[in-house]
Structures are given as structure tokens and as C-alpha cells.
Design a protein around this motif. Structure first.
Motif, PDB file in Angstrom:
ATOM      1  N   ARG A   1      -3.985   7.027  -3.686  1.00  0.00           N
ATOM      2  CA  ARG A   1      -3.457   5.817  -3.050  1.00  0.00           C
ATOM      3  C   ARG A   1      -3.510   4.652  -4.037  1.00  0.00           C
ATOM      4  O   ARG A   1      -4.446   4.547  -4.834  1.00  0.00           O
ATOM      5  CB  ARG A   1      -4.210   5.484  -1.777  1.00  0.00           C
ATOM      6  N   THR A   2      -2.503   3.816  -3.954  1.00  0.00           N
ATOM      7  CA  THR A   2      -2.342   2.738  -4.931  1.00  0.00           C
ATOM      8  C   THR A   2      -1.976   1.440  -4.232  1.00  0.00           C
ATOM      9  O   THR A   2      -1.264   1.436  -3.221  1.00  0.00           O
ATOM     10  CB  THR A   2      -1.238   3.114  -5.941  1.00  0.00           C
TER      11      THR A   2
ATOM     12  N   TYR B   1       0.849  -1.194   0.000  1.00  0.00           N
ATOM     13  CA  TYR B   1       0.000   0.000   0.000  1.00  0.00           C
ATOM     14  C   TYR B   1       0.886   1.246   0.000  1.00  0.00           C
ATOM     15  O   TYR B   1       1.749   1.398   0.873  1.00  0.00           O
ATOM     16  CB  TYR B   1      -0.897   0.004   1.233  1.00  0.00           C
TER      17      TYR B   1
ATOM     18  N   GLY C   1      -4.740  -2.617 -13.412  1.00  0.00           N
ATOM     19  CA  GLY C   1      -6.012  -3.135 -12.926  1.00  0.00           C
ATOM     20  C   GLY C   1      -6.021  -4.632 -12.714  1.00  0.00           C
ATOM     21  O   GLY C   1      -6.871  -5.156 -11.987  1.00  0.00           O
TER      22      GLY C   1
ATOM     23  N   ALA D   1      -5.609   0.986  -8.682  1.00  0.00           N
ATOM     24  CA  ALA D   1      -5.917   2.243  -8.002  1.00  0.00           C
ATOM     25  C   ALA D   1      -6.861   1.966  -6.842  1.00  0.00           C
ATOM     26  O   ALA D   1      -7.843   1.231  -6.981  1.00  0.00           O
ATOM     27  CB  ALA D   1      -6.547   3.230  -8.974  1.00  0.00           C
ATOM     28  N   ASP D   2      -6.557   2.544  -5.695  1.00  0.00           N
ATOM     29  CA  ASP D   2      -7.452   2.431  -4.552  1.00  0.00           C
ATOM     30  C   ASP D   2      -8.643   3.377  -4.745  1.00  0.00           C
ATOM     31  O   ASP D   2      -8.573   4.344  -5.523  1.00  0.00           O
ATOM     32  CB  ASP D   2      -6.700   2.787  -3.268  1.00  0.00           C
ATOM     33  N   ARG D   3      -9.730   3.142  -4.014  1.00  0.00           N
ATOM     34  CA  ARG D   3     -10.892   4.027  -4.103  1.00  0.00           C
ATOM     35  C   ARG D   3     -10.593   5.409  -3.520  1.00  0.00           C
ATOM     36  O   ARG D   3     -11.256   6.389  -3.869  1.00  0.00           O
ATOM     37  CB  ARG D   3     -12.090   3.418  -3.380  1.00  0.00           C
ATOM     38  N   ILE D   4      -9.587   5.471  -2.627  1.00  0.00           N
ATOM     39  CA  ILE D   4      -9.177   6.761  -2.070  1.00  0.00           C
ATOM     40  C   ILE D   4      -8.215   7.415  -3.050  1.00  0.00           C
ATOM     41  O   ILE D   4      -7.169   6.842  -3.372  1.00  0.00           O
ATOM     42  CB  ILE D   4      -8.494   6.576  -0.699  1.00  0.00           C
ATOM     43  N   PRO D   5      -8.526   8.584  -3.553  1.00  0.00           N
ATOM     44  CA  PRO D   5      -7.637   9.231  -4.532  1.00  0.00           C
ATOM     45  C   PRO D   5      -6.219   9.400  -3.985  1.00  0.00           C
ATOM     46  O   PRO D   5      -6.021   9.704  -2.806  1.00  0.00           O
ATOM     47  CB  PRO D   5      -8.306  10.590  -4.752  1.00  0.00           C
TER      48      PRO D   5
END
Length: 342
Positions: free
Chosen positions: A301-302, A247, A275, A295-299
């Protein structure tokens, strides 16, 4: 030209994996196998899956002759390797798969492994064996120190990102799942089938795992300042494989682009389409490492997911890849076997 090789600690899992890989190598011949607890036995008796191969009997290290041996693979336990390697003749080149020469600072070795280094002068000559990042140094080395399998997985996911400054170095979490063969072949109560199967558990929680020494050493060297990651390993009821979920704070497109470019010309490191993410089933018994970026749902963050086989790319396959470089051979020789599925 055929090069003669010896494997010390051939009765362990990494030793057996080396024999399996070298058996298809066009330029290497196994002329010596040691396994002190199994001395006098054939490899067919110790590992029946290798009975089709014409191999020397296992001996003790003391009874092994290194005359005519070009390369020694050392698969001995930590702390044992230092003393054994220090006594090997000068003409042999060595790939060590233990932790004994991974940490450049002997004080770090003592910190993480709980005892003073027994061969500090030899440590100064060792090259860290993460092949794709130390290729030129490995080619001319006499002694190459194989990486930890967990350390290799995390580094493949993170090194290009740290060197390119595309992630926040103060917010890195590595959540890693490791198969049981990484604990070796010796009998341990917590690895009994009844203790391990049908469950999974974290261990070395809170920053005590020894491979953190490698993360600290390598990531800090890349960044030019101290970098410490949060790292929690978990033991899986599986035979082989590592899956690391990493993370980070960084843009997913930039992270994916950086990894794709870094590994574009690497045979064994494959960046998946953005993806997609890998499974340990996809790299089983191979020298490949698959890396996925989501891509995480939180902008901002990956999530990066890396998978490799701890016995192959994480240890014995890496060792053979390094030996190929040291001997001036094709780097991929003996290593292009496809993963085993299912």
C-alpha cells in the motif's frame, strides 16, 4: 507579436489571478475586463493589490467590444459561461474556467450540475484543459475547458499510475483539503470568518461532489473500463491551496518510479524524492504541483500526496498555460514566478 486578451468575470478571484499573471507576460496585453456587478469601477477599486497596473475599466459583457481581441478568458459562474461563450465572435479563441465544458457527455453535465447543457454543439468542440495530458489537442483548439481544481490535483497524482497499471483500480481513495478561495468570492454564510476559522470540515460526503464527474470521465477513459474513486473534500480555513492525500494498493517504489518518469520533462509537475511529501506552503501562488510518494506500513500500500494552488495551477495558471499553447507561445511565459513563502 502582442496578442490582445479579454477577461470575462475579472472581478472574481480567478480573474484577479489572471491579471496578476498576465501583467508579467511579454506577449499578452489586457484590452478588456468585464465584471457586471462592478461595471464602471477600476480594477484598483476592486482589487487594490493591482493598482500599479495600467488596466481598462470593468464593463458589462454587453458593452465589451471583441474587435481586435485574440483570446478570451472566461471566469464566469457555471451555467452562465455556456450562453456567453456561444455568442462570442468566431475569430476569438477561448479558455473557459467554469465547469460548463469539462464533461464531454451532456447527460453527465446534467447529472452533476442539475440542468440541461445550453450549448451542446459547442461542447463537441471543447478540449479538456489538463495541459500536460492534452497538450497537442489544446494547441489547435478554439475552446479549452479548464479543469476543476480538485480534479486536477487528483489526476496529477493518479493518471500515470492508471495508464501504467501499477495500482489496483478498484481501491483508490482521495482525501482532499481545499482552501476557501475555491468557493469563489460571493458572500456565503458558511464562509464567514466566524463560521470557518479555527476548524475544518468535510463536505459533499459520500460521492456528491461535482468534480467526481471529471474523475469518472478521465480515469475510465484511461483504463478503458469504468473506474470510480472514493473522494471526500474538506474545507480548510486557508486562503489558497489544495492538498490531496491519495491511498492506493501498489508498490511504493513502482509508484514513485512511474510518477518520476511521467513528469521527468514537465516544468510544473515535480515528483519529490521518495519518502518526502509536499505542503501547500511550498506551491503558494505558483503554477507548480508537487507530488510525494510514501510507502505505507502495510506492505503493498502506498500514499501519494499532491499539492497545488487552486487559483494558479488549479485554474488561472492552467488557463494561461493553455492559452500560451493555443497562441503558439512559450508554454511557461508569465508562469515562472516562484512560490510565495512563508
Amino acid at each position: 507579436m502582442t496578442y490582445n486578451v479579454a477577461i470575462l468575470g475579472a472581478s472574481g478571484y480567478t480573474g484577479a489571478e489572471l491579471v496578476r499573471l498576465i501583467s508579467t507576460h511579454p506577449d499578452l496585453k489586457i484590452v478588456g475586463l468585464s465584471g457586471n456587478s462592478k461595471a464602471g469601477m477600476t480594477m484598483a477599486e476592486v482589487f487594490p493589490h493591482l493598482r500599479h497596473l495600467d488596466l481598462p475599466r470593468l464593463t458589462t459583457i454587453e458593452d465589451m467590444s471583441f474587435d481586435g481581441v485574440d483570446m478570451v478568458f472566461c471566469g464566469l459562474p457555471h451555467a452562465t459561461s455556456q450562453e456567453v461563450i456561444a455568442k462570442l465572435p468566431d475569430h476569438v479563441r477561448i479558455v473557459d474556467m467554469s465547469a460548463d465544458f469539462r464533461l464531454r457527455d451532456t447527460a453527465d453535465y446534467e447529472k452533476w450540475y442539475g440542468k440541461a447543457h445550453a450549448a451542446p454543439d459547442l461542447q463537441k468542440t471543447a478540449v479538456y484543459g489538463l495541459t500536460e495530458f492534452y497538450r497537442e489537442q489544446i494547441k489547435t483548439a478554439r475552446l479549452v475547458a479548464g479543469t476543476g481544481c480538485n480534479a486536477a490535483t487528483g489526476q496529477y497524482a493518479l493518471r500515470p499510475l492508471i495508464s501504467s497499471s501499477v495500482i489496483d483500480l478498484d481501491h483508490i481513495i482521495i482525501d482532499l483539503k481545499a482552501a476557501v478561495s475555491g468557493a469563489g468570492r460571493s458572500l456565503k454564510e458558511n464562509l464567514l470568518h466566524a463560521e470557518l476559522s479555527e476548524g475544518a470540515h468535510a463536505y459533499a460526503v459520500g460521492g456528491t461532489h461535482r468534480h467526481l464527474g471529471e474523475f469518472d470521465q478521465e480515469f475510465s477513459a484511461i483504463a478503458g473500463r469504468p473506474v470510480q474513486v472514493q473522494f471526500t473534500p474538506h474545507l480548510l480555513p486557508a486562503n489558497r491551496g489544495i492538498l490531496a492525500t491519495v491511498y492506493v494498493h501498489g508498490d511504493a517504489d513502482e509508484v514513485h518510479s512511474t510518477l518520476s518518469q511521467a513528469y521527468a520533462n514537465e516544468t510544473f509537475i515535480i515528483t519529490l524524492p521518495k519518502g518526502e511529501h509536499p505542503s501547500i506552503k511550498h506551491i503558494r501562488a505558483s503554477n507548480f504541483c508537487h507530488i510525494g510518494v510514501v510507502a505505507d506500513r502495510i506492505p503493498g500500500r502506498t500514499i501519494i500526496i499532491a499539492a497545488l494552488d487552486n487559483l494558479t495551477k488549479g485554474s488561472s495558471g492552467q488557463a494561461l498555460q493553455n492559452a500560451n499553447l493555443m497562441l503558439g507561445l512559450n508554454e511557461t511565459s508569465g508562469l515562472m514566478v516562484a512560490p510565495v513563502f512563508p
